[in-house]
Design an enzyme around this catalytic site. Sequence first.
Site, PDB file in Angstrom:
ATOM      1  N   ASP A 166       2.500   6.294  -5.267  1.00  0.00           N
ATOM      2  CA  ASP A 166       2.919   5.849  -6.144  1.00  0.00           C
ATOM      3  C   ASP A 166       4.115   4.671  -6.088  1.00  0.00           C
ATOM      4  O   ASP A 166       4.874   4.086  -5.760  1.00  0.00           O
ATOM      5  CB  ASP A 166       4.580   6.779  -6.134  1.00  0.00           C
ATOM      6  CG  ASP A 166       3.649   8.455  -7.067  1.00  0.00           C
ATOM      7  OD1 ASP A 166       3.533   7.893  -7.733  1.00  0.00           O
ATOM      8  OD2 ASP A 166       4.658   9.327  -6.116  1.00  0.00           O
ATOM      9  N   GLN A 197      -3.459   7.208  -5.382  1.00  0.00           N
ATOM     10  CA  GLN A 197      -2.979   8.043  -4.003  1.00  0.00           C
ATOM     11  C   GLN A 197      -2.444   7.413  -2.711  1.00  0.00           C
ATOM     12  O   GLN A 197      -2.465   6.606  -3.269  1.00  0.00           O
ATOM     13  CB  GLN A 197      -3.359   9.561  -3.684  1.00  0.00           C
ATOM     14  CG  GLN A 197      -3.354  10.270  -4.778  1.00  0.00           C
ATOM     15  CD  GLN A 197      -4.285  10.145  -5.602  1.00  0.00           C
ATOM     16  OE1 GLN A 197      -5.356  10.264  -5.929  1.00  0.00           O
ATOM     17  NE2 GLN A 197      -4.317  10.498  -7.134  1.00  0.00           N
ATOM     18  N   THR A 217       4.018  14.055 -14.006  1.00  0.00           N
ATOM     19  CA  THR A 217       4.920  15.550 -13.855  1.00  0.00           C
ATOM     20  C   THR A 217       6.060  15.485 -14.352  1.00  0.00           C
ATOM     21  O   THR A 217       6.393  15.979 -14.621  1.00  0.00           O
ATOM     22  CB  THR A 217       3.663  16.149 -12.387  1.00  0.00           C
ATOM     23  OG1 THR A 217       5.272  15.498 -11.460  1.00  0.00           O
ATOM     24  CG2 THR A 217       3.033  16.522 -12.031  1.00  0.00           C
ATOM     25  N   GLY A 218       6.064  14.174 -14.494  1.00  0.00           N
ATOM     26  CA  GLY A 218       7.534  13.878 -14.428  1.00  0.00           C
ATOM     27  C   GLY A 218       8.644  14.637 -13.484  1.00  0.00           C
ATOM     28  O   GLY A 218       9.965  14.429 -13.531  1.00  0.00           O
ATOM     29  N   HIS A 271      -0.703   5.210 -13.215  1.00  0.00           N
ATOM     30  CA  HIS A 271       0.620   2.993 -12.905  1.00  0.00           C
ATOM     31  C   HIS A 271       0.401   3.276 -14.334  1.00  0.00           C
ATOM     32  O   HIS A 271       0.064   3.233 -15.571  1.00  0.00           O
ATOM     33  CB  HIS A 271      -1.194   2.816 -12.715  1.00  0.00           C
ATOM     34  CG  HIS A 271      -1.880   3.627 -11.297  1.00  0.00           C
ATOM     35  ND1 HIS A 271      -2.814   3.032 -11.049  1.00  0.00           N
ATOM     36  CD2 HIS A 271      -1.477   3.509  -9.500  1.00  0.00           C
ATOM     37  CE1 HIS A 271      -3.048   3.356 -10.007  1.00  0.00           C
ATOM     38  NE2 HIS A 271      -2.208   4.382  -9.313  1.00  0.00           N
ATOM     39  N   THR A 272       1.876   3.247 -13.750  1.00  0.00           N
ATOM     40  CA  THR A 272       2.656   2.524 -15.361  1.00  0.00           C
ATOM     41  C   THR A 272       2.878   1.288 -15.033  1.00  0.00           C
ATOM     42  O   THR A 272       2.723   0.329 -13.541  1.00  0.00           O
ATOM     43  CB  THR A 272       4.017   2.948 -14.669  1.00  0.00           C
ATOM     44  OG1 THR A 272       4.173   4.789 -14.435  1.00  0.00           O
ATOM     45  CG2 THR A 272       5.391   2.668 -15.882  1.00  0.00           C
TER      46      THR A 272
END
Length: 430
Positions: free
Chosen positions: A13, A225, A302-303, A41-42
């Site tokens: 992240d 990761q 997963t939020g 990935h955002t």
Amino acid sequence: MSTLVVVGIQWGDEGKGKVVDLLAQEADVIVRFQGGNNAGHTLVVGGQKTIVRLIPSGVLHAGKVCVIGNGVVVDPQVLVEEIDTLQQQGCLSDASLLRISETAHLIMPYHKAIDLARERLRGEGRIGTTGRGIGPTYEDKMARVGIRFVDLLDEEVFRDKLSHNLQEKNIYLGSILKEQALDFQQIFDAYCRLRDRLAPYVMNASRYLHEEISRGRKVLFEGAQGTMLDVDHGTYPFVTSSNTVAGAVCTGAGIAPQFIHNVIGISKTYTTRVGSGPFPTELFGPEGEKLRRDGGEFGTVTGRPRRCGWFDAVVARTAARVNGLTSLALTKIDVLSGLPTLRICTGYEYNGRHYDEVPPSVQVLERLTPVYEELPGWSERLTELRSLDALPVNARRYVERIEQLVGVSVKMISVGAGREETILIRPAFF
Ligand code: IMP
């Protein structure tokens, strides 16, 4: 001839998706080489948010070839859904823009069921996996009972392997994990339908990449990761089940070591972690809360709220060595605005011993005392800034101190989620 590997150097992240999306402008081919849809990935382009899980983050650039290497574990249902979504957005219009290695392993429904059931049974000792079946799929790969794309393409081979595996898995699921047995025909039919959708993309990706690199095309390898989640070099057993370091490019994409030329490590300017496991610089008070709130630190897959803490130079230094970093990209420096004082962890102390790299023992990691250095913070908003000189002097000092402690120079600083919200210090990456 030039290649660039992008790796996360913390616990995932780090903002790799944005960096890869940006670097993809310079690349011809973008490759995933490990992990699966545990990654997320955002990407924010023109204000529109897209989350990719399996397809490399370079996919939003027209005409770039995206490759899923043999080291990736693929949930074919997730992949088909991702292709559909991206195609609706006008990406991947041509089948030749996506290539899937014929030897990549498939995540099967029993892998997901096992992953979830084991985590439930572990209770307090759970790893906090993403529940996507990643670990059980890699286990089967190593146990030589995995099912690869090449096996799925041959209906008889697929039938045999699935039937053999399912007999064993159903006994394990029922007797040990106390779960329902899974139905052969349902899985077989669903996977045959998915095979028909994915077959046009399946090929010998290792050879393709060899040829592309040899003829001078720029190839970008996108890690998922982070180094501290590497199964060998991370905080074992609180890790993922693949090698996440730059060396994994060779095995996970099937290219030779001399083809790795540049390695950029991505790190947040602070630290986050999702799931369980040691985290020496974790913050539990209002400072951690501020990082989580201002950094939007909630998992893309997963939020789950992410655990937040100070920048850890011990982690970064270890990762710099293991990956052979040639440069660093720092992300989310804008999130630090407003903290009057910042802390950087420069070493660990435990039992009278000083550590300048991450020790392998979880017991030590959980008990050690981080050694901190304090630096003055800044209050200015950084998101609109586009050059190093424009940064407040304390922000520049913070970046310089990270460079000194890690021993690698910073090439890029991200000041916001958007593609353009970036300070490029040394523009050539390949
Ligand atoms: P798994 O990869 O689902 O088996 O999860 C193992 C550990 O890696 C857990 O702590 C997860 O939270 C963590 N993990 C897996 N993928 C990511 C990621 O993309 N970002 C951050 N953590 C991850």
